[in-house]
Design an enzyme around this catalytic site. Structure first.
Site, PDB file in Angstrom:
ATOM      1  N   GLU A 275       0.842  -1.193   0.000  1.00 25.83           N
ATOM      2  CA  GLU A 275       0.000   0.000   0.000  1.00 25.83           C
ATOM      3  C   GLU A 275       0.875   1.240   0.000  1.00 25.83           C
ATOM      4  O   GLU A 275       1.831   1.346   0.774  1.00 25.83           O
ATOM      5  CB  GLU A 275      -0.906   0.032   1.242  1.00 25.83           C
ATOM      6  CG  GLU A 275      -1.860  -1.129   1.347  1.00 25.83           C
ATOM      7  CD  GLU A 275      -2.646  -1.120   2.653  1.00 25.83           C
ATOM      8  OE1 GLU A 275      -2.747  -0.043   3.285  1.00 25.83           O
ATOM      9  OE2 GLU A 275      -3.144  -2.184   3.046  1.00 25.83           O
ATOM     10  N   GLU A 323     -13.916   5.137   0.271  1.00 29.19           N
ATOM     11  CA  GLU A 323     -14.778   4.240   1.047  1.00 29.19           C
ATOM     12  C   GLU A 323     -15.437   5.031   2.172  1.00 29.19           C
ATOM     13  O   GLU A 323     -14.801   5.359   3.164  1.00 29.19           O
ATOM     14  CB  GLU A 323     -13.957   3.083   1.612  1.00 29.19           C
ATOM     15  CG  GLU A 323     -13.324   2.210   0.549  1.00 29.19           C
ATOM     16  CD  GLU A 323     -12.423   1.153   1.136  1.00 29.19           C
ATOM     17  OE1 GLU A 323     -12.949   0.140   1.641  1.00 29.19           O
ATOM     18  OE2 GLU A 323     -11.188   1.348   1.112  1.00 29.19           O
ATOM     19  N   LYS A 326     -15.596   3.514   6.059  1.00 28.88           N
ATOM     20  CA  LYS A 326     -14.413   3.084   6.795  1.00 28.88           C
ATOM     21  C   LYS A 326     -14.359   3.740   8.165  1.00 28.88           C
ATOM     22  O   LYS A 326     -14.899   4.833   8.384  1.00 28.88           O
ATOM     23  CB  LYS A 326     -13.141   3.443   6.019  1.00 28.88           C
ATOM     24  CG  LYS A 326     -12.893   2.590   4.797  1.00 28.88           C
ATOM     25  CD  LYS A 326     -11.468   2.732   4.301  1.00 28.88           C
ATOM     26  CE  LYS A 326     -10.504   2.055   5.255  1.00 28.88           C
ATOM     27  NZ  LYS A 326      -9.116   2.105   4.753  1.00 28.88           N
ATOM     28  N   GLU A 334      -9.326   9.078   6.353  1.00 22.78           N
ATOM     29  CA  GLU A 334      -9.347   7.650   6.069  1.00 22.78           C
ATOM     30  C   GLU A 334     -10.349   7.263   4.978  1.00 22.78           C
ATOM     31  O   GLU A 334     -10.175   6.244   4.301  1.00 22.78           O
ATOM     32  CB  GLU A 334      -9.651   6.873   7.355  1.00 22.78           C
ATOM     33  CG  GLU A 334      -9.543   5.377   7.241  1.00 22.78           C
ATOM     34  CD  GLU A 334      -8.141   4.894   6.926  1.00 22.78           C
ATOM     35  OE1 GLU A 334      -7.993   3.720   6.569  1.00 22.78           O
ATOM     36  OE2 GLU A 334      -7.188   5.689   7.009  1.00 22.78           O
TER      37      GLU A 334
END
Length: 490
Positions: A275, A323, A326, A334
């Protein structure tokens, strides 16, 4: 991405399995599914193909996702949640069942491509996602290696031992240096024994070491961290490590890992960057400009390698799509790591090597009607129902784009309230009852978006998802409420 870099991890992902046919060091992407309204998997697969992304890392083994990837030619890394580590560690039978369902079935049918890292006959599996993150306080310390060994044993029993092997994606906080020089690097003292055990196991099985590296978190955690050192443009004060010059923190971090492994006799192991990326909202340093600067800089840099390891870097961008469900315990950013918004719309131009520099948007996306829930023009900011209504909306929606330094930082009080109301309204599929805040709200067909602040219109929910309403943890909710209320009082 989850709790912290150097103190950061992915909460949901635990064991990761990668099935791939190796085609070189092209960029990959992390595909997370923690959205209230995810795009249909087939739409995402087409998005990957249209943008020349040849490999994808998942955080679960969702059947609909794997089915959509069948025959796509995309290299796949599949995940098992952290809460399964104990089960896999304590039961060879459980590991065998998991492998049968999530590996053997796809390998035997050739429906999902298998990756080769070294030789055409060698394939690998990755087990664990940041299990030794310091914020986990040792939760997975005793279960990660046994789970790793049991998955490998299950692969061998399935006749896949020479084709599919294991690795452990780890956060960069598993190693450290006593100075700014990478050459002082070593594994964290509290986990050194188990790290050496795992690295030895990986090396014996000719498997890669997988690490997640986040320069953004270095900047986020340290107000004095030099901004230019987080990017790839060249730092004004580079670090000299016995003649090796470091102009960015990625190279220094990566080489700290190499030194740590070298000190234990494993300096030549293959490394994957599981990542790497930069968020676009939720913090003063999380914006489209910085994300484009970092990700494009990395794309230009990844074929050069580092001072200790020249040559192409094998990596997966974090992440593909935002997202909105999350956890925000690490920070409001985030939910904003995607190079695409929730609907597959590109955030900025990005050359991935196989495209012209312009990301291709998702195709045939189906939206709800163009209407928004906003604060009524006749409503007053002094209404006592304002605060509890905003609190209710933000606790069940996404208000992470509100606050200092965010994309919606310049909204006035009524616009902040409207944003909260609309987020709740859209996440609840524009139900009439979702815009019934007492004497405060009204539905409009005029787009209330202002400047960089986008008031979303939600995509139609997938048929198998239903109405996706989520709650945030109390700490995150408190932060969102304080941000909105502070704005109202400005």
């Amino acid at each position: 991405m989850g709790f912290g870099y150097m103190n950061y991890g992915i909460i949901a992902a635990g064991v990761v399995l990668c099935f791939m046919v190796h085609t070189g060091h092209g960029i990959g992407a992390n595909w997370g599914t923690q959205l209230t309204h995810p795009l249909p998997p087939k739409t995402v697969v087409q998005l990957l193909k249209d943008n020349g992304i040849q490999k994808v890392k998942l955080f679960d083994a969702e059947t609909d996702v794997l089915n959509a990837l069948k025959g796509s030619g995309i290299e796949v890394m599949v995940g098992i949640p952290n809460d399964m580590l104990a089960t896999l560690a304590n039961s060879v039978s459980a590991a065998e069942k998991w492998v049968a369902k999530n590996v053997s079935a796809h390998v035997s049918s050739n429906s999902v491509d298998i990756r080769f890292f070294f030789l055409p006959s060698t394939r690998y599996v990755a087990v664990g996602n940041e299990p030794f993150l310091s914020t986990y306080n040792g939760t997975y310390l005793t279960t990660t290696y046994p789970a790793l060994a049991n998955i490998q044993a299950a692969l061998i029993k399935a006749g896949l031992g020479n084709r599919v092997k294991v690795t452990v994606p780890l956060n960069a906080d598993v190693y450290q240096s006593s100075s700014q020089q990478p050459s002082t690097g070593d594994f964290r003292p509290d986990i050194q024994d188990v790290m050496v055990q795992i690295v030895t196991f990986l090396n014996n099985n000719r498997a890669p070491f997988t690490v997640n590296i986040y320069p953004f978190i270095s900047l986020y955690n340290d107000a004095n961290f030099p901004m230019d050192y987080a990017f790839f443009d060249g730092a004004s004060t580079p670090i000299d490590d016995n003649g090796r010059i470091y102009t960015n923190v990625f190279d220094a971090n990566y080489d700290t890992l190499i030194w740590a492994m070298q000190k234990h006799g494993y300096g030549n192991m293959t490394i994957l960057v599981g990542e790497i990326g930069w968020p676009t909202d939720g913090d003063r340093n999380a914006n489209v400009g910085y994300a484009q600067r970092f990700n494009q800089g990395f794309m230009s840099h990844m074929n050069k390698g580092t001072p200790m390891r020249p040559g192409p870097v094998d990596a997966y961008l974090f992440s593909l799509i935002d997202e909105d469900a999350k956890s925000i315990q690490p920070g409001n950013f985030e939910r904003h790591w995607g190079i695409f918004y929730y609907d597959g719309t590109p955030k900025y131009n990005l050359s991935l090597g196989s495209n012209s520099g312009a990301l291709v948007p998702a195709k045939n996306v189906q939206y709800l009607q163009r209407r928004w829930c906003v604060m009524s023009p006749s409503a007053s900011l002094d209404d006592p129902q304002v605060a509890p209504s905003v609190s209710y909306a933000c606790s069940r929606a996404d208000c992470t784009s509100l606050g200092y330094g965010t994309s919606c930082a310049n909204l006035d009080g009524k616009q902040n309230i409207s944003y909260a109301f609309n987020s709740y309204y859209q996440i609840n599929n524009q139900l009439d009852t979702a815009c019934k805040f007492p004497h405060l709200s009204v539905v409009t067909t005029s787009d209330p978006s202002v400047g960089t602040c986008r008031f979303a219109v939600m995509i139609k929910p997938s048929s198998n998802r239903g109405n996706s309403i989520f709650l945030v943890e109390p700490f995150g909710l408190l932060i969102q409420m304080l941000v909105v209320l502070f704005t109202l009082l400005r």
